[in-house]
Scaffold this motif. Structure first.
Motif: not given
Ligand code: NAD
Length: 464
Positions: A107-111, A133-138, A182-190, A207-210, A240-242, A334-336
């Motif tokens: 599950i991936g992010p858009w950045n 693979f479930k990419p970001s909706e963006f 394997a999830f990459t995205g925000s800490t809250r979604t993680a 893999e979350c924010g920084g 950029t997470c890093v 907090q992550e900006t």
């Molecule tokens: P996000 O958490 O909003 O979304 C990430 C993914 O999770 C998307 O594909 C989204 O559709 C999906 N998702 C949302 N809710 C879900 C749920 N309840 N169950 C399963 N999947 C769900 O993050 P974002 O805005 O796409 O990305 C930005 C964040 O990602 C930032 O915090 C950034 O730091 C982090 N990031 C981390 C890394 C890393 O490797 N550590 C790399 C890039 C981005």
């Protein structure tokens, strides 16, 4: 989703049954298709994530480098290897091999819509898993293109599939019986992902924010540090997470560093033009977080050195630098996810390390110093997954370096040997070579056997 995972499971069965050399050949074939379609790949990244062509090209290059490494090194990491069996198990020949999980959901992010999920997808595939693979909706187009190119390169079975949609689709994918997430995205979604996966005891890598810090020592090359700070903070609009989010510069060289930063920032602007330094904020409303953190930084003692409220022209935000911000402000803690950099003066490097470590996020950090011993000492003291010395973001080009965070930045590792290990499980085998003269594993022990055992424990482990 059940059907997607069922198809993936069949494909995984076939994929796992290939020899390592056959898998490697197909992965490298897929790489050649990515390279052949580089222009299209760059164009989709540019169009969806709003990046300048150069940045999208760098992203593609980095990702293809990792794909190549994973394809070439998976077999060696997965190979069964003998291990010592020790005195008690001297009659056993012991070995450890690695097996794929089966079906991995990514599950991936858009950045960084290619590089970031690629860090999971390539390594999971190389370890012998099928991937959904479930990419970001963006940024769904990058995911669709990957699945199409995979299909072209490996037409036998859909070992890589892409499903598109928002968080509900991601959630349904976790529920559909995958073997690892394997999830990459925000800490809250993680946290939501982990809770969901916990219901079926599905393992996760998060893999979350920084809120990465750059530490600038008294003996640092200030021009180089400023150059890296600008690239690390503002490229990709700070999304950029890093990315570099905080600079801690030793007081005695702070003015020199800030002057160098001013020089570096001349002409750095956001915009839609092909020659703009970077593109837009991707998420609708993301500029509001920058505005909130800017206001918070100023309320917490910060002085605006560059940019300011006028820099926010949604969806574009020009570079913002705020100096001397209280450490307990949201802008520091907090992550900006935007182009806002906090620069704080510190007494010395120990002070810098203490502040760098005082946020819950711990992804990466960098230190600028001319002294290797200082760099080593600081690297050891920083609580994060990666430390870069005299550069920012550069470690991403090194495929042997594992990537991941600590604390709120998540856990588990992608990239490198650890990345292959993350997507495989150890399988232990012990083969009895001969029977022991004294049978220990028995339901009919004689009193003398038990006595002998006690003597053995005392002899072997009794000495301090
Ligand atoms: P996000 O958490 O909003 O979304 C990430 C993914 O999770 C998307 O594909 C989204 O559709 C999906 N998702 C949302 N809710 C879900 C749920 N309840 N169950 C399963 N999947 C769900 O993050 P974002 O805005 O796409 O990305 C930005 C964040 O990602 C930032 O915090 C950034 O730091 C982090 N990031 C981390 C890394 C890393 O490797 N550590 C790399 C890039 C981005």
């Amino acid at each position: 989703m059940d059907e997607v995972v069922r198809i993936a499971r069949e494909a995984a069965h076939w994929w796992q049954g290939l020899t390592p050399a056959e898998r490697r050949r197909r992965l490298l074939g897929f790489k050649h298709h990515l390279v052949a379609e580089l222009d299209q790949l760059v164009e989709v990244i540019r169009a969806e994530a709003g990046k300048p062509v150069h940045d999208a090209t760098v992203e593609a290059l980095l990702s293809i480098t990792h794909l190549d490494w994973a394809a070439r090194h998976a077999a060696a990491v997965m190979r069964r290897r003998p291990v010592r069996s020790g005195l008690l198990g001297a009659n056993q020949a012991a070995s450890v091999g690695r097996e794929p999980y089966g079906v991995v959901a990514v599950i991936g992010p858009w950045n960084y819509p290619l590089f970031t999920p690629g860090g999971s997808i390539w390594y999971a595939l190389a370890a012998g898993n099928a991937v959904v693979f479930k990419p970001s909706e963006f940024t769904p187009g990058v995911g669709e293109l990957l699945a199409r190119l995979w299909w072209r390169a490996v037409p036998e079975h859909p070992v890589l599939q892409t499903v598109t949609g928002d968080g509900a689709v991601g959630s349904a994918l976790i529920d559909a019986g995958v073997d690892k997430v394997a999830f990459t995205g925000s800490t809250r979604t993680a946290s939501a992902v982990m809770a969901r996966a916990a219901e079926t005891l599905t393992p996760v890598v998060l893999e979350c924010g920084g809120k990465d810090a750059m530490l600038v020592a008294e003996d640092a090359d200030l021009a180089a540090a400023a150059r890296s700070a600008v690239y690390g903070s503002f490229s990709n609009a700070g999304q950029t997470c890093v990315g570099v989010k905080r600079v801690y510069v030793v007081d005695t060289v702070a003015e020199g560093f800030l002057a160098a930063l001013d020089d570096e920032l001349v002409g750095v602007v956001a915009g839609p033009e092909p020659d703009a330094s970077y593109g837009p904020m991707v998420m609708p409303g993301a500029d509001e977080q920058v505005t909130t953190h800017l206001r918070d930084a100023v309320e917490h003692g910060g002085t605006v050195r560059h940019g300011g409220a006028g820099a926010v022209r949604a969806p574009y935000v020009d570079p913002i630098v705020v100096v001397d911000v209280d450490e307990d402000s949201a802008a520091v803690q907090q992550e900006t996810f935007g182009p806002l950099l906090v620069v704080n003066r510190v007494r010395d490097l120990d002070d810098a390390v203490a502040r760098a470590n005082a946020v819950p996020l711990g992804l990466a950090a960098s230190v600028f110093t001319a002294d290797r011993a200082t760099a080593r000492r600081v690297a050891a003291a920083l609580r994060c997954g990666t430390v870069m010395v005299n550069s920012a973001l550069a470690f991403m080009a090194v495929p042997t370096l594992p990537f991941g965070g600590r604390g709120d930045s998540g856990f588990g590792r992608i990239h490198g040997v650890e990345g292959i290990t993350e997507f495989s499980v150890a399988k232990s085998v012990s083969r009895q070579r001969f029977g022991l003269p004294v049978d220990v594993m028995t339901v009919r022990p004689t009193p003398s056997t038990t006595r002998l055992l006690r003597q053995f424990v005392r002899l072997r482990h009794g000495r301090h």
